[in-house]
Write a protein that holds these residues in place. Sequence first.
Motif: not given
Lengths: 262, 338
Positions: B159-161, B176-179
């Motif tokens: 995950x990148x959150x 990173x707050x949203x994708x």
Amino acid sequence: MNRKIEDELMKLAFEEMTPEQASELSQIAASDPEAQRTLTDYQDIKRSLRMLADVPPHQLSNERLRSAILGQGLKPARKRFSLGWASMPLSAAALAVVFMAIKPKPPVEPMVALHQKENLFPVPTITAPPSRFALKTPAANTALPSIVPQPTPTVMKSTVAFHRSVRHHSHKIDDRVALVSGDENGSLDGDIRFAMNQADKQVKSPVTSASPLVANPSAAPAATVAENKPAAIVLIDGQKDGNTGASRATEVDSTSNVVVGG
Amino acid sequence: MLSSAAKLGLALLASWMQGGLTPREQQAWSKIQPAIAYVGRDAVCVLIDDTGLFLGQKDAIRGNEVVAVAGTQRVTLKRLGEDSATGLVVFQASPWTYGQAKPVYLPEKSAVQGQALFVALPNGPIKAELVRSDRIAVLTASHRMFPVNELKFEAPESAVAGGMVITQNGELVGAVSATLRNDEANAARSGGGGISAADALGNQLNGGAQNFGAPKLLQRQIGPGDLTVAYTVGLGVMRRVVEGFKSPAHQVQHPTIGIFCKDYLGGGALVTALRDDSTAAKAGMQVGDVILSIDGAKIRSQIGFASTMLQKEVGQTLVVWVLRNSLQVRLSIPVGKS
């Protein structure tokens, strides 16, 4: 001074005398101011004629001198190019082109009139005891406004409403542009928007009136238009994306019904 | 011979562990890495101050006190404050020696398009690229509007959150707050056509839809992996957050007058709701007012209103012209904080 002396002076000036005759005539001319002036004139003429390339100096004579003087002096004046009457419509066309080029552009915003019978801006009626963070919405204290599309004011009639003070094709207004109230329910009249546009151009500073209510739309502050119309925005909701673990974002093209706080 | 092969294998393994970075990128990352604190396998934080203040993402780090590894040192991160608008939190590391690592810093100007970035993740850094720095995002929960940076990178397995986005010069871009939703990201990747080059190649190799006999070739086996489009908070808001966290109170103050608006047909921002205790309500603003200008800046939409508000400071007094019942009303509204 008689004619004969003048001829003699001319010969002297053009060197057509013997040295003896020339010295004698020079003495006479020196004693007579008028003869001296005449001699100087002829000498100037000779100097000028020498500059003419078509006549060699040794060929200068009285006859050639006279014909040259007459040829130069009586040459008809050069005519200036003129179109006469034809120049008037051409000038008028040029003026029209210049006028169209410097003419101010008409307002960009579409000017439509809203004719709505219902209240466009309903007065909030609080039916439940307001809590500290309650919202003053017509639907009482509910949750925050939804982000989903909501009904927008409908343009019932797209009639241009500036018939009194606007010349439609020239976009010209007179000084009678003033606030014209909408209906009693407070719908926005097109004149107000138009007057707002004019106020943006005319007024340099806002009115600092003691009363906050003003009836003159020209009292609106000079506005520096901000570039605040982005092409698309991103909506970030609270749901997590299954793959990335981050909040899920969605692009929307229209921002009309997006509620923002601030 | 055997040792050379082992060294080569180790180098390849290290390269793979660091997201396929080139030697030059690995060198740049080695300067940044001491500023990263790894919170288990879940999240990372980044050092923003010499005194041991670490910035993290609220959703990625649970609890008020967590154990992390900063550089080679084991530290305890204690939560000092959070910003609910952006979801960022600040921690104090202990034990911490002043200046033991070089903090990342905020750049003077926004990152430029196409700039190479690192996304610091628990499993190591990955490469990313800045797409745009002028996007606008609205948080649907709070109706807050923020300028955001858009970046893209190849989706990692993890995950990148909460991943920290840093330039190769050590400048903090954001978290990173949203994708973007995967279908939209793929559409954007293929230029809106809905089919990517890899997809097209896969179809070609499979003979298109008419080839029923051959086994279907997986499209993921061709070319790079899927691109992820992610968003971080813009520089202006990020600066406000970091400066607020660095303040003695460790609090962030976003300017607000406590109203909610939507677009108005004739130009302006239509007030649809306002808080009872807001400065706007106390100054006399009402639901149904149309905001025409703020401090001389013309407001054409609700987005313009929110953009203008972002540039204000708490405590400032705004001169707001609103349209109410066909009359223009001038209001003086102090800017509050949220």
